[in-house]
Scaffold this active site. Sequence first.
Site, PDB file in Angstrom:
ATOM      1  N   CYS A  87      -1.666   5.670  -3.456  1.00 48.41           N
ATOM      2  CA  CYS A  87      -2.585   5.174  -2.350  1.00 48.41           C
ATOM      3  C   CYS A  87      -3.943   5.174  -3.127  1.00 48.41           C
ATOM      4  O   CYS A  87      -4.593   6.020  -3.437  1.00 48.41           O
ATOM      5  CB  CYS A  87      -2.807   6.076  -1.199  1.00 48.41           C
ATOM      6  SG  CYS A  87      -4.062   5.385  -0.088  1.00 48.41           S
ATOM      7  N   GLU A  95      -1.420  -1.855  -1.002  1.00 44.30           N
ATOM      8  CA  GLU A  95      -0.402  -1.434  -1.875  1.00 44.30           C
ATOM      9  C   GLU A  95       0.006  -2.682  -2.429  1.00 44.30           C
ATOM     10  O   GLU A  95       0.221  -4.089  -1.587  1.00 44.30           O
ATOM     11  CB  GLU A  95       0.817  -0.765  -1.446  1.00 44.30           C
ATOM     12  CG  GLU A  95       1.682  -0.169  -2.227  1.00 44.30           C
ATOM     13  CD  GLU A  95       1.040   0.936  -2.879  1.00 44.30           C
ATOM     14  OE1 GLU A  95       0.747   0.466  -4.192  1.00 44.30           O
ATOM     15  OE2 GLU A  95       0.569   1.995  -2.828  1.00 44.30           O
TER      16      GLU A  95
END
Length: 359
Positions: free
Chosen positions: A2, A118
Amino acid sequence: MCGRARCTLRADDIPRACHRNGGLIRHVNMDRYRPSYNVGPGMNFPVVRRDDGSNTDGAGLVLHCMKWGLIPSFTKKSDKPDFFKMFNARSESVCEKASFRRLLPKSRCLVAVEGFYEWKKDVSKKQPYYIHFKDGRPLVFAALYDSWENSEGEKLHTFTILTTSASSTFQWLHDRMPVILGDKGSTDAWLNGSKTDLLLKPYENPDLVWYPVTPAIGKLSFEGPECVKEVPLKTQEKNSISKFFSTRKVEKEQESNMEQSVCDESVKTNLLNNLKEEPRSTDDRLTSLTDKDHDSKSNVPVPSLGDVGKSQAKRDYEELLADTKPSKDEIETSPARKKGNIKGGGDKQPTLFSYFGKK
């Protein structure tokens, strides 16, 4: 992993997002907080942590704005901080690495965001996706924090977000995902220092959704509402995986058809060659049938009628030669007689003795 997130929550909403309802919460450096649709390592980010030496009730919590990207306290004061080196920590190894192991007992915190980004890696480029809860509620991540003092005496608080293996529905996008604490029980357990075995696991609930967004979020300067606007994917990109498998299927079918065509052509050629051959005579077919009936187990070849005729003629010729051939005694006693027999019995040739005798 992340590395980008959206946090546009108001400061007062962050504790509630972390299931901290009621009570007073102390604020630290919250004047540095700037809501953004595109937050990355090195930027200021609010976290909820326990107050030093107190329990987890409302009065014992702190809303602290820190830098995203852990700088361990044992880092040299003269070193330049690298916020991209430890912005994530693998949950599988936090109990082993010195940078994280010492932080587990008393340096846990919560990070509340509305969503994170992402990138899906393709052959030629990367496509970003925005991941969030379907009902719009904030996501809460498990995190660890530390403090470091530089050579000028400035104290810097930093944190890292823990990651785990991707869930079964998230694996197509990435092999890692942040540790999501989905309810009050899990956030309480994390802040209270409970064992990590049951907490640091993939989030498997079906309420986590995603959609593609603009690649412009790769730049931290791009931070407006356009970051979370869904963009359509090209059909070619959307169906790249299915196209790959369908292409392989077509190739296999073409190879199979080619092999079948070659086989059919070979069979056709053989049939045409057989048709062009002259058929055997009636005598040959009868002889072949007779051979199969009377001597099916024998491998000795049986001559045909034509072969029998040839053999009879050969024997007659040999008998004729035997009748005209002189005996062994005749050959030894008179070599000239052989010539006479060959030329004819009535012919007489003069010898050398008769020639000189006449003279």
